[in-house]
Design an enzyme around this catalytic site. Structure first.
Site, PDB file in Angstrom:
ATOM      1  CG  HIS A 231      -1.827   1.198   1.284  1.00 12.11           C
ATOM      2  ND1 HIS A 231      -3.195   1.091   1.104  1.00 12.11           N
ATOM      3  CD2 HIS A 231      -1.582   2.519   1.463  1.00 12.11           C
ATOM      4  CE1 HIS A 231      -3.745   2.297   1.184  1.00 12.11           C
ATOM      5  NE2 HIS A 231      -2.779   3.177   1.408  1.00 12.11           N
TER       6      HIS A 231
ATOM      7  CG  HIS B 288      -4.601  -0.260  -3.702  1.00  9.40           C
ATOM      8  ND1 HIS B 288      -3.711   0.648  -3.163  1.00  9.40           N
ATOM      9  CD2 HIS B 288      -4.858  -1.161  -2.713  1.00  9.40           C
ATOM     10  CE1 HIS B 288      -3.448   0.328  -1.921  1.00  9.40           C
ATOM     11  NE2 HIS B 288      -4.135  -0.775  -1.619  1.00  9.40           N
TER      12      HIS B 288
ATOM     13  CG  ASP C  20      -8.228  -1.913  -2.075  1.00  6.92           C
ATOM     14  OD1 ASP C  20      -7.918  -2.796  -1.260  1.00  6.92           O
ATOM     15  OD2 ASP C  20      -8.177  -0.703  -1.801  1.00  6.92           O
TER      16      ASP C  20
ATOM     17  CB  ALA D 292     -11.043   4.597   3.119  1.00  7.39           C
TER      18      ALA D 292
END
Length: 293
Positions: free
Chosen positions: A82, A120, A195, A211
């Site tokens: 991430h 992502h 994701d 989120a």
């Protein structure tokens, strides 16, 4: 967890979970070797502490993981990242680009053979970083980052169901991602990673909304929408089914699904345990659907 995940699938569905472990400041080289020998762990996930949902136990400094990273490089165990710094002085829209400069570039200098996935990815900088790196570096891209820019968060009011981390970026970044995943030269380095995050409606529509976007309900139709818009439907199969297995050294799935071009309206919400979840593109029309959807 692997048995529990596979056992949750319906009896007529073939589902084999591919497990990843959570990298922490306390992960040792011995942990990495043991996971590798088990044969069911396909990598470690790096969450910088505080970067996203459930990341409080994440890595505070990669120097704390030096031995583990050395073992991962030697054994060919991938690191899935991430990619955002969490410094309060860095603008939230710049956190991915800053992470590439301050963390990933030095990491690959120290461990040039490390298999690395920028999970992502959301920026032109990330697309360029992955494209110019060696074949040991790849990236996943979500449907929302191929379909939406940051206007989808704010235009016409707050849009909490389009809020995810890393956050949506400018249109120039969205277009750079589309160009990367559809490129004949470097597109093989990018692969599907939704994701998807089915947070309950009440948790999204709150004073501090979670989120994450729920896209799993129609991931392939959403991606098909993006690839068709780019005039690159011929690149979708590689992105969705071939590039990822190739990177991880796995055989591609021999089963197939069929997408048909047929307009359908995305439901406003789906039942989710004792509540509901609002999907990405709720109430909008998609042009593609699975043949049995």
């Amino acid at each position: 967890p692997r048995a529990r995940g596979g056992g949750a699938a319906p009896a007529d569905v073939s589902f084999e979970p591919r497990m990843a472990l959570y990298l922490t400041d306390n992960t040792t080289a011995e942990d990495v070797a043991e996971a590798h020998e088990a044969g069911i762990v396909h990598g470690y996930k790096l969450y910088p502490a505080g970067a996203t949902t459930n990341s409080d136990a994440g890595v505070t400094d990669l120097a704390n993981c030096a031995d583990a990273l050395k073992a991962m490089e030697a054994l060919g165990v991938p690191l899935m990242v991430h990619g955002e710094v969490t410094h309060s002085h860095v603008d939230i829209f710049d956190r991915e680009a800053k992470f590439l400069q301050e963390v990933l570039a030095p990491l690959l200098e120290a461990h040039p053979g490390l298999k690395l996935v920028v999970e992502h990815c959301t920026t032109a900088e990330a697309a360029a970083f992955v494209s110019s790196a060696g074949e040991n570096v790849g990236a996943t891209v979500t449907p929302q980052h191929l379909l939406l820019n940051r206007n989808a968060l704010l235009v016409g009011g707050m849009r909490p169901h389009n809020f995810c981390l890393p956050v949506l970026k400018r249109e120039t970044h969205r277009q750079a991602l589309v160009d990367a995943v559809t490129s004949s030269a470097v597109g093989h380095k990018f692969f599907l990673g939704t994701d998807s995050a089915p947070h309950p409606k009440g948790a999204k529509e709150s004073a501090c909304g979670c989120a994450g976007c729920f896209s799993a309900y129609a991931a392939l139709p959403l991606y098909a929408h993006a690839f068709e818009d780019a005039g690159a439907l011929d690149k979708l199969e590689g992105f969705a089914s071939l590039n990822g297995p190739r990177f991880y050294g796995l055989e591609p799935n021999e089963d197939t699904v069929t997408l048909v071009r047929e307009n359908w309206r995305v439901p406003d919400e789906y039942e989710f345990a004792d509540t509901v979840v609002v999907p990405l593109k709720a109430g909008e029309t998609l042009r593609w659907k699975l043949s049995d959807q």
